[in-house]
Scaffold this motif. Sequence first.
Motif, PDB file in Angstrom:
ATOM      1  N   ARG A  67       0.942  -0.742  -0.112  1.00 21.64           N
ATOM      2  CA  ARG A  67      -0.027   0.050  -0.307  1.00 21.64           C
ATOM      3  C   ARG A  67       0.653   0.994   0.143  1.00 21.64           C
ATOM      4  NH1 ARG A  67      -5.467  -0.638   1.115  1.00 21.64           N
ATOM      5  NH2 ARG A  67      -5.486   2.122   1.937  1.00 21.64           N
ATOM      6  N   PRO A  68       1.657   1.172  -1.295  1.00 23.91           N
ATOM      7  CA  PRO A  68       2.759   2.720  -0.453  1.00 23.91           C
ATOM      8  C   PRO A  68       1.443   4.248  -1.251  1.00 23.91           C
ATOM      9  CG  PRO A  68       2.432   1.489  -3.252  1.00 23.91           C
ATOM     10  CD  PRO A  68       1.848   0.245  -2.493  1.00 23.91           C
ATOM     11  N   ASP A  69       2.257   4.785  -0.833  1.00 29.72           N
ATOM     12  CA  ASP A  69       1.695   6.735  -1.282  1.00 29.72           C
ATOM     13  C   ASP A  69       2.492   7.288  -2.534  1.00 29.72           C
ATOM     14  OD1 ASP A  69       0.448   6.491   1.361  1.00 29.72           O
ATOM     15  OD2 ASP A  69       2.090   6.536   2.377  1.00 29.72           O
ATOM     16  N   VAL A  70       3.873   6.558  -2.544  1.00 32.76           N
ATOM     17  CA  VAL A  70       4.418   7.477  -3.882  1.00 32.76           C
ATOM     18  C   VAL A  70       4.903   5.760  -4.563  1.00 32.76           C
ATOM     19  CG1 VAL A  70       5.702   8.752  -5.043  1.00 32.76           C
ATOM     20  CG2 VAL A  70       4.781   9.411  -2.571  1.00 32.76           C
ATOM     21  N   ILE A  71       5.187   6.092  -5.700  1.00 33.53           N
ATOM     22  CA  ILE A  71       5.121   4.874  -6.577  1.00 33.53           C
ATOM     23  C   ILE A  71       6.027   5.205  -7.602  1.00 33.53           C
ATOM     24  CG2 ILE A  71       4.860   2.864  -8.350  1.00 33.53           C
ATOM     25  CD1 ILE A  71       2.023   4.180  -6.066  1.00 33.53           C
ATOM     26  N   PHE A  72       7.661   5.135  -7.948  1.00 32.25           N
ATOM     27  CA  PHE A  72       8.318   5.379  -8.854  1.00 32.25           C
ATOM     28  C   PHE A  72       8.156   4.458  -9.717  1.00 32.25           C
ATOM     29  CE2 PHE A  72       9.502   8.445  -5.504  1.00 32.25           C
ATOM     30  CZ  PHE A  72       9.962   9.117  -6.018  1.00 32.25           C
ATOM     31  N   HIS A  73       8.171   4.402 -10.773  1.00 32.22           N
ATOM     32  CA  HIS A  73       7.644   2.906 -11.842  1.00 32.22           C
ATOM     33  C   HIS A  73       8.497   2.907 -13.318  1.00 32.22           C
ATOM     34  CE1 HIS A  73       6.041  -0.448 -13.966  1.00 32.22           C
ATOM     35  NE2 HIS A  73       5.481   0.132 -14.697  1.00 32.22           N
ATOM     36  N   LEU A  74       9.772   2.218 -12.207  1.00 29.16           N
ATOM     37  CA  LEU A  74      10.774   2.430 -13.218  1.00 29.16           C
ATOM     38  C   LEU A  74      11.800   1.037 -14.373  1.00 29.16           C
ATOM     39  CD1 LEU A  74      13.878   4.089 -10.819  1.00 29.16           C
ATOM     40  CD2 LEU A  74      11.763   5.655 -12.462  1.00 29.16           C
ATOM     41  N   ALA A  75      10.362   0.120 -13.839  1.00 27.27           N
ATOM     42  CA  ALA A  75      10.766  -1.624 -14.207  1.00 27.27           C
ATOM     43  C   ALA A  75      10.399  -1.232 -15.995  1.00 27.27           C
ATOM     44  CB  ALA A  75       9.829  -2.288 -13.374  1.00 27.27           C
ATOM     45  N   ALA A  76      11.174  -1.862 -16.420  1.00 24.67           N
ATOM     46  CA  ALA A  76      11.035  -1.821 -17.626  1.00 24.67           C
ATOM     47  C   ALA A  76      12.210  -2.378 -19.261  1.00 24.67           C
ATOM     48  CB  ALA A  76      10.996  -0.403 -18.739  1.00 24.67           C
ATOM     49  N   VAL A  77      11.738  -3.433 -19.567  1.00 27.33           N
ATOM     50  CA  VAL A  77      12.542  -3.954 -21.445  1.00 27.33           C
ATOM     51  C   VAL A  77      13.138  -3.042 -21.318  1.00 27.33           C
ATOM     52  CG1 VAL A  77      13.173  -6.093 -22.367  1.00 27.33           C
ATOM     53  CG2 VAL A  77      11.856  -5.851 -20.362  1.00 27.33           C
TER      54      VAL A  77
END
Length: 313
Positions: A67-77
């Motif tokens: 249950r994050p308040d802030v997400i940094f979405h970096l995952a990628a191919v």
Amino acid sequence: MRVLITGGGGFIGAHLADLLRERGELGGRRIEALALADQALPETAGETAIRGDLTQPAVMAKVATFRPDVIFHLAAVPGGASEADYALGRRVNLDASLSLFEALAASGTRPTVVYASSIAVYGTDLPDLVTPRTPLRPPLTYGAHKQVCEILLADFTRRGLLDGRSVRLPGIVARAKTSAGLSSAFMSDILHALKAGETFTCPVGPEATAWWMSAQRCAENLVHAAVMDASRADPGGAWPLPVLRLSIGDIIDTCSARYGESRRGLVSFQPRPEVEAVFGRYPRLDDASARALGLRDDGSADDLVRRALGEIN
């Protein structure tokens, strides 16, 4: 505050995690819990490691439970790898991103999502000045998936389910020499070679221009993107990070001035048209809207090189 970094074990993710650990807060709020999600992560005291990739339901369940308040979405191919393996690129870059957005939206807490998009959304044959009105024509599947995720995140934001802000990352340096699957790896490799005094064969010509940023400055911009008042500018919007537009010749000049004039003779050129078409013809960029929100470039070519190679913060 609870913070999650997907791709937390990667090049940019590691810089971002270090920066958050150092600061211990985000937007004036103390970071009470930090979670990193990636294929393989070391044990770090006081942090949550979510191992595996986001295509696995068990991993997504752990993300939802955190249950994050802030997400940094970096995952990628990365671009080259996703072009070579369409199914893998789609699963990670598109399907998993949508599943992540849906899982976060289902929490009902409207968390902030900073999405690491890419200048790959722009395409080739660009005008002399790229502006917010320049049509997006991604030349690779990687860029197409990034554009789709920008649109999806903006829609979740419009619906009031997430607080999304997409930032388009330029060429980030200096990655390790083993940057498998990354078509722009030469931008990092030339920096490592010139500092070490090693020969380097460049796949683009000396006049080839690109948009550059150090990993440290990128991490700082990602943190700022999470707390900037984006709502007044463009809810759910997408911004190119401010860049230094430099040619390979500029990079050679800068490294020669810093590490010795002998460096000039270490670089030879074997331009590959397919690489230069995508990574060597970037024009000027209108990044005024991003700068107005407080996002920054590295300041100068010399600062870029020194920061990218860990000589200054």
